[in-house]
Design a protein around this motif. Structure first.
Motif, PDB file in Angstrom:
ATOM      1  N   LEU A   1      -3.302   7.715 -10.544  1.00  0.00           N
ATOM      2  CA  LEU A   1      -2.492   6.509 -10.712  1.00  0.00           C
ATOM      3  C   LEU A   1      -3.282   5.409 -11.404  1.00  0.00           C
ATOM      4  O   LEU A   1      -2.781   4.709 -12.293  1.00  0.00           O
ATOM      5  N   LEU A   2      -4.550   5.272 -11.025  1.00  0.00           N
ATOM      6  CA  LEU A   2      -5.389   4.242 -11.652  1.00  0.00           C
ATOM      7  C   LEU A   2      -5.602   4.547 -13.130  1.00  0.00           C
ATOM      8  O   LEU A   2      -5.610   3.642 -13.967  1.00  0.00           O
TER       9      LEU A   2
ATOM     10  N   PRO B   1      -4.154   0.319  -1.781  1.00  0.00           N
ATOM     11  CA  PRO B   1      -3.393  -0.790  -2.366  1.00  0.00           C
ATOM     12  C   PRO B   1      -2.918  -0.414  -3.763  1.00  0.00           C
ATOM     13  O   PRO B   1      -3.683   0.136  -4.567  1.00  0.00           O
ATOM     14  N   LEU B   2      -1.671  -0.698  -4.041  1.00  0.00           N
ATOM     15  CA  LEU B   2      -1.145  -0.336  -5.359  1.00  0.00           C
ATOM     16  C   LEU B   2      -1.699  -1.281  -6.421  1.00  0.00           C
ATOM     17  O   LEU B   2      -1.802  -2.485  -6.209  1.00  0.00           O
ATOM     18  N   PRO B   3      -2.048  -0.722  -7.573  1.00  0.00           N
ATOM     19  CA  PRO B   3      -2.605  -1.586  -8.626  1.00  0.00           C
ATOM     20  C   PRO B   3      -1.515  -2.448  -9.260  1.00  0.00           C
ATOM     21  O   PRO B   3      -0.359  -2.014  -9.400  1.00  0.00           O
TER      22      PRO B   3
ATOM     23  N   THR C   1       0.848  -1.196   0.000  1.00  0.00           N
ATOM     24  CA  THR C   1       0.000   0.000   0.000  1.00  0.00           C
ATOM     25  C   THR C   1       0.878   1.238   0.000  1.00  0.00           C
ATOM     26  O   THR C   1       2.073   1.175   0.291  1.00  0.00           O
ATOM     27  N   LYS C   2       0.258   2.333  -0.340  1.00  0.00           N
ATOM     28  CA  LYS C   2       0.990   3.606  -0.325  1.00  0.00           C
ATOM     29  C   LYS C   2       0.036   4.691   0.165  1.00  0.00           C
ATOM     30  O   LYS C   2      -1.166   4.653  -0.139  1.00  0.00           O
ATOM     31  N   LYS C   3       0.599   5.655   0.900  1.00  0.00           N
ATOM     32  CA  LYS C   3      -0.254   6.740   1.397  1.00  0.00           C
ATOM     33  C   LYS C   3      -0.355   7.810   0.303  1.00  0.00           C
ATOM     34  O   LYS C   3       0.631   8.417  -0.111  1.00  0.00           O
ATOM     35  N   LEU C   4      -1.570   7.986  -0.142  1.00  0.00           N
ATOM     36  CA  LEU C   4      -1.835   8.940  -1.225  1.00  0.00           C
ATOM     37  C   LEU C   4      -3.141   9.663  -0.933  1.00  0.00           C
ATOM     38  O   LEU C   4      -3.975   9.171  -0.174  1.00  0.00           O
ATOM     39  N   SER C   5      -3.314  10.802  -1.587  1.00  0.00           N
ATOM     40  CA  SER C   5      -4.647  11.419  -1.541  1.00  0.00           C
ATOM     41  C   SER C   5      -5.530  10.654  -2.529  1.00  0.00           C
ATOM     42  O   SER C   5      -5.031   9.980  -3.441  1.00  0.00           O
TER      43      SER C   5
END
Lengths: 548, 331
Positions: free
Chosen positions: B22-23, B186-188, B11-15
């Motif tokens: 990103l998606l 969660p990172l894609p 996972t990464k902390k993002l807004s």
């Protein structure tokens, strides 16, 4: 909106103006209804495409509770009937008009039926005067009434907040406020009062301050008051109520009205479910609640109003000397130099905020609850249809010009003397402000290279001018005051202007994210000030008004 | 399809805005059509870092955004994304989504939404609107994301649904505070998603056409203004509603910038389509507007003296190596 609003609506009328889409037709009807105080009818087809165009226009009328009736011959497919209930306060069949019902009709309204049924419906609605729903079957308990009297007696700085629901009885309400020496603040919706009521308001010339929404006098009133008596207001976010992150008033809130939602009633110190007229009749025989405790309060608000006008005048005089047109100067000049009976039409965006700052109790049509763009040109056709003898002056931004430019051709064909000022700063100014304040002045998708609007207007058959300097605008105004032909004025203004008013819209827009992003807000704001992105004259005007 | 299989354990902390960007990069979304609003600024601000390959096109009307995306999707079989603001923004998109629904054009409409704690007072909330009942009849599916943990899966699910036959528009609402605040996402799984995506996206044309002819109706007689010898080998495409014709054609041209796109136009259509023509100029996209001149109407080119690159041409030649611009073909 209090159900009483319908009572003030006299004979209605429909239009022979044909517009290119049902959305534009609904917009025109919205404006006609708003400025005239009458019902406006729109007939569209039952084709899903037309229903959806109409729905997109009806949403704006729904938000402001405007008396628009959309007539649809035929039956609605079930899924669209459900959809339309989202943007119409009443959906019914033409046969079921409750002529004898005591239930009020809420607008906007969608009605379906055969053509002849719709004709009969609109005729019946035009002359229908509903019985005013009253609380006579449920008399007000003595305790709440006693509590309201108590609140009034304890107050030292009360204000009367008159909302859209108070419009039908605005003059008697203000007369009570005048006797009681209570200053009056109009909500955003009430500021856009119908023209006949506006004429009465000006003719009556009250000795108490009657302050429209959207300027810093109203902000000071809200911040300073210890009691707000809200009559006919839905307590919307645009007026500062129900915001999750801040409460721009410290006062107790006494609300009078019959149609307040539960969630809104929870905001009140005390809610009296009376119609405005019932409440007035309760108070008419009473001595005004003026005691030594609020003597001088009215005069204080009056001095704020005078100071505000002085600040505007001085600032405009300074801006006139510059070699570019500031949007504040343009807005101030237009609202001062327009003919006396001009009806102004504007919409959301930075230009709309400028008009709120400079317009003071002039006839005005605006989408208050949505602050949307793209409505000005169709609105102006509705206003013109309702008041063909009045000048109509439009103020819109360059970002909104392309919604309905083809309506300029209709104005030219019908020789409608509508003057349209395009505040052309080559960007989406209001959105860009968000990028300035929250995103470190990183401007993405808000720059708007634009064509020569004056050239487009000419191709549509309008007169047109491009104006780059304050003196050019001043020289053009005498011609615009007397034009008998539609005119488009392309005003070239700089980017990154900061309106002095309109903060209520901004607070509402960002409510829910301001506190959690305070760091970004401060950092971006300081960066903007130090890099010259924010014009300091606006900040100076605000300081003069808010900090004595 | 189980969308959760497309996400890694890391996972990464993002807004929320950064995550959506990103998606969109993961899905290789080529265009984002928007008329920006305050509440969707986090998405736009994130695009340079998180979706550098996606081009943002600012339109002047939300409905036109959807029509362009409709044309793009119909011609290419890929999805573009539209981003109207909430309230009046999504209301303005409604006829556009209907058009895409009728023409089975894949597209994804994203809107910021009012947070759940405002829904009980939606009438009094600034720009308050619950668009779900309005969207249900005109989209394949419309979803409302309630929490950060749902966002990725919903987005991927809807994107694939838009591409599944019969193709069509889909809509996702996201409470706008989610876009501004940072959460763990969660990172894609980029490779897995792209592989599935490439399998989904078919080629809508049978072989490469010589060009596209966009008309407001799929009926053959609507192509009459253009001579047969000019349009032979061209693929005929039409939007769902006639009002979409010009922006739809722009979308087609964006999908195939190296092929000519012809549109028979009338003065009426031109007057309604100023914004589309201006955007085409801004983007450097060529459109060939076939104008049947009548004696009492202006020549097409004279209607737009402000368009610097207009060039009237008597006929469309075989050699289409022309600089980009709007070409008025007088027929």
């Amino acid at each position: 909106m209090d159900s009483l609003c319908f009572q003030s609506l006299g004979p209605s009328f429909s239009y022979g103006v044909f517009l290119p889409s049902s959305q534009a037709a609904v917009y025109a009807a919205h404006a006609a209804a708003q400025i005239s105080g009458k019902i406006a009818f729109v007939r569209i087809s039952a084709h899903p495409k037309d229903l959806l165009f109409a729905a997109s226009g009806l949403y704006i009328a729904w938000a402001d509770r405007i008396a628009v009736v959309v007539e649809i011959p035929g039956d609605l497919p079930h899924e669209f009937s459900t959809a339309l209930k989202t943007v119409a306060r009443t959906v019914l069949k033409a046969q079921s008009l409750p002529l004898c019902s005591e239930e009020p009709l809420e607008f906007p309204l969608v009605v379906t039926g055969k053509n002849e049924e719709l004709d009969a419906f609109s005729k019946a609605l035009s002359s229908w005067q509903p019985r005013i729903p009253s609380n006579s079957t449920k008399p007000l308990l003595p305790q709440p009434l006693k509590e309201s009297q108590q609140l009034l007696r304890q107050a030292k700085k009360p204000i009367l907040l008159a909302g859209g629901g108070a419009i039908p009885f605005l003059i008697p309400l203000l007369e009570w406020a005048e006797r009681s020496k209570i200053p009056v603040l109009l909500t955003a919706r009430a500021t856009t009062i119908p023209f006949p009521v506006h004429k009465s308001l000006i003719a009556r010339s009250f000795s108490i301050p009657v302050v429209p929404s959207g300027n810093l006098v109203g902000v000071r009133m809200l911040l300073s008051a210890d009691l707000i008596i809200a009559v006919g207001s839905a307590l919307s976010e645009v007026d500062g109520f129900g915001l999750k992150e801040m409460r721009p008033y410290r006062a107790k809130l006494l609300h009078i009205g019959t149609s307040l939602s539960e969630a809104s009633a929870a905001l009140c110190t005390l809610h009296l479910p009376l119609t405005g007229e019932e409440w007035l009749s309760l108070l008419t025989g009473e001595q005004p609640y003026v005691g030594a405790s609020w003597e001088g309060w009215c005069e204080k608000v009056q001095r704020w109003s005078e100071r505000w006008h002085r600040i505007l005048e001085e600032s405009a005089a300074q801006e006139a000397k510059k070699d570019f047109i500031s949007p504040f100067f343009a807005a101030y000049t237009l609202t001062r130099y327009a003919p006396n009976d001009t009806i102004f039409v504007s919409e959301g965006g930075a230009c709309g905020m400028q008009i709120w700052a400079t317009l003071w109790l002039k006839p005005f049509v605006f989408p208050c609850q949505t602050g949307c763009i793209g409505v000005t040109l169709p609105f102006s056709l509705g206003v013109q249809a309702a008041y063909p003898r009045n000048p109509v002056w439009n103020i819109l931004g360059d970002g909104a010009f392309f919604y309905y430019p083809e309506l300029l051709a209709i104005m030219a064909e019908q020789r409608l003397p509508i003057v349209t000022f395009v505040f052309n700063d080559a960007c989406y100014g209001a959105i860009r402000l968000g990028q300035t304040f929250f995103f470190g002045s990183r401007y993405i998708a808000t720059d708007l290279p634009s064509p020569e609007f004056s050239a487009i207007a000419r191709e549509y058959g309008c007169d047109s001018y491009r104006v780059d300097h304050p003196q050019e605008l001043l020289e053009l105004l005498p011609h615009l005051r007397t034009t008998s032909h539609p005119v488009v004025v392309d005003l070239r203004i700089p980017k990154d202007s900061l309106p002095i008013a309109g903060g209520n819209f901004v607070l509402a827009e960002f409510d829910g994210v301001t506190r959690t992003n305070l760091g970004s807000l401060f950092k971006s704001t300081f960066k903007a000030i130090f890099t010259g992105k924010l014009p300091l004259n606006t900040l100076r005007m605000g300081r003069k008004m808010l900090i004595p | 399809m189980d969308p959760s299989e497309f996400f890694a354990d890391t996972t990464k902390k993002l807004s929320g805005g950064e995550y959506l960007a990103l998606l969109m990069e993961t899905l290789e979304i080529p265009y984002l059509f928007t008329l920006p609003g305050s509440q969707d600024l986090p998405i736009l601000d994130a695009t340079p870092n998180y979706a550098p390959n996606m081009r943002i096109v600012a339109t002047r009307n939300e409905r036109v955004s959807v029509h362009i995306a409709e044309g793009y999707g119909k011609a290419s079989g890929r999805i573009a994304v539209t981003l109207p603001t909430l309230g009046p923004g999504i209301a303005n998109e409604l006829p556009g989504l209907y058009s895409a629904f009728l023409s089975h054009a894949p597209l994804l409409s994203l809107t910021p939404a009012q947070p759940p704690n405002k829904l009980s007072r939606i009438s009094e909330v600034f720009q308050g609107l619950d668009p779900q009942p309005l969207l249900k009849p005109i989209t394949k599916r419309c979803l409302r994301c309630e929490t950060a943990s749902d966002l990725g899966a919903m987005f991927i699910e809807l994107a694939f649904l838009a591409l599944a036959d019969p193709k069509g528009p889909v809509h996702l609402e996201i409470p706008f505070p989610l876009l501004f605040t940072r959460s763990r996402y969660p990172l894609p799984n980029q490779e897995g998603i792209r592989k599935s995506l490439h399998n989904k996206v078919g080629t809508p044309t049978q072989g490469k056409p010589r060009g596209f002819l966009v008309t407001d109706s799929p009926h053959p007689e609507s192509t009459a203004p253009f001579p047969q010898r000019v349009t032979s080998g061209f693929q005929l495409l039409s939007p769902g509603i006639p009002e979409a014709t010009a922006p739809f054609a722009l979308g087609v041209a964006l999908a195939y910038p190296d092929l000519p796109v012809l549109i028979p136009v009338t003065q009426e259509l031109l007057k309604r389509s100023l914004d589309t023509l201006w955007i085409a100029e801004e983007l450097g996209i060529s459109l060939f507007l076939g104008y049947k001149e009548t004696s009492d109407e202006k020549r097409g080119g004279d209607l737009f003296p402000w368009i610097p690159s207009r060039k009237p041409l008597p006929i469309l030649s075989e050699d289409a190596s022309l600089p980009p611009g709007l070409f008025f073909i007088v027929l």
